[in-house]
Design a protein around this motif. Structure first.
Motif, mmCIF file in Angstrom:
data_model
loop_
_atom_site.group_PDB
_atom_site.id
_atom_site.type_symbol
_atom_site.label_atom_id
_atom_site.label_comp_id
_atom_site.label_asym_id
_atom_site.label_seq_id
_atom_site.Cartn_x
_atom_site.Cartn_y
_atom_site.Cartn_z
ATOM 1 N N VAL A 173 0.863 -1.174 0.000
ATOM 2 C CA VAL A 173 0.000 0.000 0.000
ATOM 3 C C VAL A 173 0.899 1.223 0.000
ATOM 4 O O VAL A 173 2.014 1.188 0.540
ATOM 5 N N ALA A 231 -3.818 -0.463 -2.458
ATOM 6 C CA ALA A 231 -4.560 0.785 -2.264
ATOM 7 C C ALA A 231 -3.556 1.929 -2.236
ATOM 8 O O ALA A 231 -2.359 1.733 -1.993
ATOM 9 N N LEU A 274 -3.156 5.839 -0.515
ATOM 10 C CA LEU A 274 -3.668 6.799 0.467
ATOM 11 C C LEU A 274 -2.886 8.096 0.316
ATOM 12 O O LEU A 274 -1.649 8.071 0.199
ATOM 13 N N VAL A 294 -7.596 1.022 -8.381
ATOM 14 C CA VAL A 294 -7.482 0.478 -7.021
ATOM 15 C C VAL A 294 -8.131 1.460 -6.047
ATOM 16 O O VAL A 294 -8.344 2.630 -6.387
ATOM 17 N N PRO A 295 -8.448 1.024 -4.836
ATOM 18 C CA PRO A 295 -9.012 1.958 -3.853
ATOM 19 C C PRO A 295 -8.069 3.129 -3.590
ATOM 20 O O PRO A 295 -6.842 2.956 -3.514
ATOM 21 N N LEU A 296 -8.651 4.313 -3.463
ATOM 22 C CA LEU A 296 -7.886 5.514 -3.165
ATOM 23 C C LEU A 296 -8.593 6.249 -2.033
ATOM 24 O O LEU A 296 -9.795 6.509 -2.124
ATOM 25 N N TYR A 297 -7.847 6.556 -0.985
ATOM 26 C CA TYR A 297 -8.430 7.199 0.188
ATOM 27 C C TYR A 297 -7.646 8.469 0.501
ATOM 28 O O TYR A 297 -6.411 8.456 0.557
ATOM 29 N N THR A 339 -9.256 7.721 -9.587
ATOM 30 C CA THR A 339 -9.417 6.273 -9.533
ATOM 31 C C THR A 339 -10.792 5.883 -10.037
ATOM 32 O O THR A 339 -11.753 6.647 -9.906
ATOM 33 N N GLY A 391 -11.744 2.943 -8.853
ATOM 34 C CA GLY A 391 -12.049 2.065 -7.731
ATOM 35 C C GLY A 391 -12.738 2.817 -6.609
ATOM 36 O O GLY A 391 -13.120 3.985 -6.750
ATOM 37 N N LEU A 439 -7.109 1.070 7.360
ATOM 38 C CA LEU A 439 -6.566 -0.015 6.550
ATOM 39 C C LEU A 439 -7.206 -1.348 6.903
ATOM 40 O O LEU A 439 -7.464 -2.180 6.030
ATOM 41 N N LEU A 457 -10.543 -1.801 4.991
ATOM 42 C CA LEU A 457 -10.636 -1.667 3.543
ATOM 43 C C LEU A 457 -11.445 -2.810 2.944
ATOM 44 O O LEU A 457 -11.346 -3.950 3.387
ATOM 45 N N LEU A 495 -9.384 -6.753 1.408
ATOM 46 C CA LEU A 495 -8.160 -6.169 1.942
ATOM 47 C C LEU A 495 -8.097 -6.293 3.452
ATOM 48 O O LEU A 495 -7.012 -6.316 4.026
#
Length: 259
Positions: free
Chosen positions: A83, A110, A112, A183-186, A208, A210, A237, A240, A244
């Motif tokens: 990550v 992911a 961040l 992909v996940p983006l936070y 993203t 995602g 995290l 997720l 994840l």
């Protein structure tokens, strides 16, 4: 690049958290994170050239240089889940690196990002061509220039030169074409950050295809230095989606140093 690594407990699959520092900063920005995140993580604090133990190395100011530097320093990473977290300038670095590794078929689990307007947004007013007075005033508003540096002319000169080159890198990263990640983006926004508030950080949703979410956290531009932030990050995290959470179990209290 000097990683801080903890040995995972028996039976746990290590997950790497690669952290990228702010303009003018270094790997030491994440020194306190290791124990807060726990022993099921491998924390890699990435140190770009031109600072700390790499002080005499030429600084990176362009996209292509950056990717070459990261590839050389971090290796292929294809079989290790990882990550990325990037703070301020580091958010742009993390995004560029995630795009690059995704093109190679090895995307992160992911990404961040904190305290940075998205790459397609209007750039912040803090630029490399600002004179010393304007640059220092902008840094003062962000809380990014320690008093001990301001009082020593030689150290201040080197610090400003470093920040200017880091700002050149940021400008270059904003200028290259941007491909949305899958992909996940936070995103994380300091509730007292004058550069990247919640509305600004929500702009990362365009980066993203995602999952995306934006979280407010206490603090100003450098909220990542608060000891509570890595604890908060660990909680996010662990939650997720898309499996994840199995890769990010809540850590135990066993903090054994790797040999």
């Amino acid at each position: 690049m000097i990683p801080a690594v903890l040995a995972p407990p028996p039976g746990a699959s290590p997950v790497r958290l690669l952290c990228f520092h702010h303009a003018g900063g270094g790997a030491s920005a994440f020194t306190s994170w290791t124990h807060a995140l726990g022993p099921r993580w491998e924390l890699f604090a990435v140190r770009l050239p031109g600072r700390e133990s790499r002080l005499l190395e030429p600084r990176v100011t362009r996209h292509e240089q950056l990717l070459d530097e990261l590839d050389a320093g971090l290796g292929p990473l294809p079989h290790t889940p990882y990550v990325l977290y990037g703070h301020s300038l580091g958010a742009l670095v993390a995004y560029a690196f995630a795009q690059h590794r995704s093109r190679l078929g090895h995307p992160p689990l992911a990404v961040l990002v904190g305290a940075c307007p998205p790459p397609h947004a209007a750039p912040p007013p803090l630029t490399a061509d600002a004179d010393d007075r304007r640059l220092l005033a902008a840094l003062g508003r962000l809380g990014g220039m320690p008093a001990e540096v301001l009082g020593r002319a030689g150290i201040l000169r080197r610090a400003l030169d470093l920040i200017r080159d880091d700002l050149r890198l940021a400008q270059n990263l904003r200028a290259v074409p941007h491909e949305p990640l899958a992909v996940p983006l936070y995103a994380f926004a300091g509730d007292r950050d004058p550069m990247a508030d919640h509305a600004t950080m929500r702009g990362w949703s365009d980066c993203t295809t995602g999952p995306f979410d934006c979280h407010d956290v206490p603090g100003g531009h450098f909220f990542h230095s608060d000891p509570d932030f890595p604890v908060l990050l660990r909680t996010h995290l662990a939650r997720l989606p898309t499996g994840l959470s199995r890769a990010f179990p809540e850590p135990s209290t066993d903090h054994r140093e790797a040999p």
